[in-house]
Design a protein around this motif. Structure first.
Motif, PDB file in Angstrom:
ATOM      1  N   SER A 189     -53.540  -3.453 -70.502  1.00  0.00           N
ATOM      2  CA  SER A 189     -53.159  -3.105 -71.869  1.00  0.00           C
ATOM      3  C   SER A 189     -53.208  -4.287 -72.828  1.00  0.00           C
ATOM      4  O   SER A 189     -53.205  -4.111 -74.042  1.00  0.00           O
ATOM      5  CB  SER A 189     -51.734  -2.534 -71.879  1.00  0.00           C
ATOM      6  OG  SER A 189     -50.799  -3.500 -71.408  1.00  0.00           O
ATOM      7  N   GLY A 190     -53.257  -5.503 -72.319  1.00  0.00           N
ATOM      8  CA  GLY A 190     -53.257  -6.652 -73.217  1.00  0.00           C
ATOM      9  C   GLY A 190     -53.566  -7.947 -72.463  1.00  0.00           C
ATOM     10  O   GLY A 190     -53.787  -7.955 -71.251  1.00  0.00           O
ATOM     11  N   THR A 382     -60.745  -9.350 -69.030  1.00  0.00           N
ATOM     12  CA  THR A 382     -59.810 -10.030 -69.927  1.00  0.00           C
ATOM     13  C   THR A 382     -60.505 -11.161 -70.678  1.00  0.00           C
ATOM     14  O   THR A 382     -60.236 -11.385 -71.867  1.00  0.00           O
ATOM     15  CB  THR A 382     -58.617 -10.589 -69.122  1.00  0.00           C
ATOM     16  OG1 THR A 382     -58.042  -9.526 -68.332  1.00  0.00           O
ATOM     17  CG2 THR A 382     -57.566 -11.161 -70.043  1.00  0.00           C
ATOM     18  N   SER A 385     -62.269  -9.667 -73.486  1.00  0.00           N
ATOM     19  CA  SER A 385     -61.306  -9.210 -74.493  1.00  0.00           C
ATOM     20  C   SER A 385     -60.816 -10.377 -75.343  1.00  0.00           C
ATOM     21  O   SER A 385     -60.678 -10.253 -76.574  1.00  0.00           O
ATOM     22  CB  SER A 385     -60.118  -8.530 -73.810  1.00  0.00           C
ATOM     23  OG  SER A 385     -60.531  -7.390 -73.073  1.00  0.00           O
ATOM     24  N   ASN A 389     -61.871 -10.387 -79.257  1.00  0.00           N
ATOM     25  CA  ASN A 389     -60.773 -10.311 -80.228  1.00  0.00           C
ATOM     26  C   ASN A 389     -60.809 -11.513 -81.181  1.00  0.00           C
ATOM     27  O   ASN A 389     -60.500 -11.390 -82.371  1.00  0.00           O
ATOM     28  CB  ASN A 389     -59.428 -10.273 -79.517  1.00  0.00           C
ATOM     29  CG  ASN A 389     -59.186  -8.956 -78.815  1.00  0.00           C
ATOM     30  OD1 ASN A 389     -59.908  -7.969 -79.036  1.00  0.00           O
ATOM     31  ND2 ASN A 389     -58.194  -8.909 -77.925  1.00  0.00           N
TER      32      ASN A 389
END
Length: 615
Positions: A189-190, A382, A385, A389
């Motif tokens: 989720s993060g 990750t 991501s 981001n």
């Protein structure tokens, strides 16, 4: 001295008076032995220092004892040579005294000059005993070799490299510890806090995050695999992929070009220089149709791209990569030199499979049957991501000239854009031809490798290198040969000065020995400065009268005594008998040549008197 000798006397004035003597060899042999011993000690000193030359200093104690031993050898050499000169000086003193008359003060100075440098000030000594003065001066200068020769061994510091086996940080992308946060069923989720902090330090510092050096100066080679981005222009990608290898996912795009303009916008089409209304400067999105791909468009241009037309279009994709690097430390400052970076497999699994990758083999890298058995690592997901981001968002100049940043519909000042907080801002593709005032966009030459595409690739690799400093991977190590360079103390022997000092001292002493042996031969006996020699050579009624009221021998010597001249030779009368000794100037007959010893009466026309004495 200690030998029985015969003196033949006819009259006091007979210069043919003879005295048979023998040379006692003990002192001459001692002088030779001391000279040879001193020479061997000097050679030993040289050989000892030469054995230490360029050798590492193992400890402080070794250094101290090396100097102590050298000083001891120098002292022994000096002492032996000085003792040799002392023996020589005695023989030369008797040779001088038998040749000429000297004042008692001068004789005192001659007898004491080897131990009292003030006696060099005696004029009679300097005028009548030059050889003695030279011998004494050399003896007094000999201590210089005990000062200069030990100092020929010194210590210097030099950087030395040794190779050891050492455990060093490495990477293990199958270890997901702390990388992400998760929802139910392990769905990512993060991004983990420490990973986020680590990447922030990378893009703000414009280099990799170093880890604690194992040694201040060291280097080693390291090989591993990890993620990286490969960026290319839209045109090059289309030309390279005539048959597209990508497949649309949740989109209706039929080509890469259509997908790019559909998500970035047509403002970035070739040659579009319109800046009316809102003027985009930079825009990046994580591609929807293409897995692990970021679309990037800018309004600037880069002369390195051989074009003066505005607008740059880039695709940056995630790849598995083989790294071969050399990690170095120079006074604690870390460097990483890339020996070989080989792009391997394109990470073609989509965002959905990446989020669910934790369910594969307990979160480690594993093939996913639903992604054509592609190897999927939660850490790679990750990683993408984090970078997507960072890049995602739009930087633009509003119609009223305000410099803004927009991401997911939220607008703020452009200073909030992570991209503008990094060195990517200085790439010409962003600041060149945007119409932004210099106060907002001024380059500081931080664009690594001079192009935006290369700078993004470099950023992704620096992030991978920085993971060696990732705290949750502190125990991830591998054993490698490490070259460690550290300052080390070494001995340095300046042999020229030591050899010059010793050779000079030995040669001068050898010359003095030659002088001493000539004096010994001329004397015909081995002289002594002992009390017995004084006793036996001062039996003279004239001297008895001179000594009246001056029996203590105290200093200073009275002038009447000091200035009286004496000479060593034959003294006496027919009544008192002749013998060798010191007498007043004018009362002494020089010693003649001396035949071999004999016991009996000499035959001749004149009466002989046999005197038996010890010298």
């Amino acid at each position: 001295m200690g030998d029985d000798t015969n003196i033949h006397n006819t009259s006091r004035g007979d210069v043919g008076l003879t005295r048979a003597t023998t040379i006692a060899l003990r002192d001459p042999l001692l002088a030779v032995a001391l000279f040879i011993g001193s020479t061997l000690t000097a050679v030993g000193h040289h050989l000892y220092y030469e054995s230490l030359d360029r050798a590492p200093v193992g400890s402080e104690g070794q250094q101290v004892w090396a100097i102590r031993i050298g000083t001891g050898l120098a002292f022994l050499t000096r002492s032996g040579l000085a003792a040799t000169l002392g023996i020589i000086a005695v023989q030369q003193s008797w040779a001088t005294l038998r040749k000429r008359a000297m004042t008692i003060g001068g004789i005192d100075s001659m007898f004491g000059i080897m131990s009292n440098p003030w006696l060099f000030l005696n004029k009679d000594l300097l005028v009548h005993a030059k050889r003695i003065c030279v011998l004494a001066a050399i003896s007094w200068l000999l201590p210089l070799i005990a000062i200069t020769t030990p100092a020929t061994l010194s210590v210097y510091s030099h950087a030395t490299q040794i190779e050891i086996m050492f455990n060093v940080p490495t990477l293990n992308f199958s270890d997901v510890s702390g990388w992400a946060t998760y929802e139910a069923w392990g769905i990512v989720s993060g991004i983990g806090l420490e990973i986020s902090r680590l990447f922030t330090s990378v893009y703000t510092s414009n280099t990799f995050a170093p880890f604690t050096p194992p040694f201040a100066n060291a280097s080693y080679d390291l090989g591993f695999w990890g993620p990286s981005y490969k960026c290319s222009s839209l045109e090059a990608f289309i030309e390279r992929n005539n048959t597209p290898t990508w497949s649309p996912n949740d989109s209706n795009y039929t080509s890469v070009e259509e997908a790019f303009y559909g998500e970035i916008g047509t403002w970035v089409s070739p040659g579009n220089a319109s800046l009316s209304g809102r003027a985009n400067v930079f825009k990046a999105v994580s591609s929807t149709p293409m897995s692990n791909t970021v679309f990037i468009g800018t309004s600037g241009f880069n002369m390195l791209g051989n074009t003066t037309l505005p607008n740059v279009r880039l695709l940056c994709q995630l790849y598995n990569t083989s790294y071969s690097v050399t990690v170095g430390f120079d006074n604690g400052i870390q460097t990483i030199r890339e020996n070989a970076v080989e792009i391997l497999e394109l990470q073609e699994w989509n965002d959905i499979r990446g989020k669910y990758s934790m369910a594969l083999a307990n979160g480690t890298c594993a093939p996913d049957p639903e992604a054509n058995n592609a190897i999927i690592c939660p850490t790679y997901y990750t990683f993408h991501s984090v970078l997507s981001n960072f890049l995602s968002g739009t930087i633009f100049v509003s119609g009223d000239g305000d410099f803004r940043y927009e991401n997911n519909g939220f607008q703020t000042g452009a200073g909030s854009a992570p991209v503008l907080q990094s060195g990517l801002t200085d790439c010409p593709e962003i600041w060149n031809y945007t119409g932004i005032p210099e106060a907002y966009m001024k380059t500081f030459h931080r664009c690594r490798n001079q192009t935006l595409a290369s700078a993004i690739e470099d950023l992704s690799r620096n992030f991978t290198y920085s993971l060696m400093a990732y705290r949750n991977w502190e125990d991830v190590k591998t054993l490698v040969p490490m070259a460690v360079t550290s300052p080390m103390n070494f001995f340095y022997y300046n042999k020229g000065y030591l050899l010059a000092a010793y050779i000079t001292a030995i040669l001068v002493t050898l010359i003095c020995m030659a002088i001493g042996f000539v004096a010994l031969r001329n004397n015909g006996f081995t002289g002594s400065m002992a009390f017995s020699a004084v006793l036996l050579t001062t039996r003279n009624t004239d001297l008895d009268k001179l000594a009246e009221n001056h029996y203590l021998g105290e200093k200073p010597l009275p002038d009447v005594v000091c200035n009286t001249k004496l000479q060593f030779g034959i003294i006496g009368t027919e009544e008192t008998g002749n013998h060798a000794g010191f007498g007043l100037e004018g009362t002494v007959t020089p010693l003649g040549s001396m035949p071999p010893c004999h016991n009996g009466e000499s035959k001749g026309a004149e009466t002989t008197t046999l005197l038996r004495e010890e010298l």
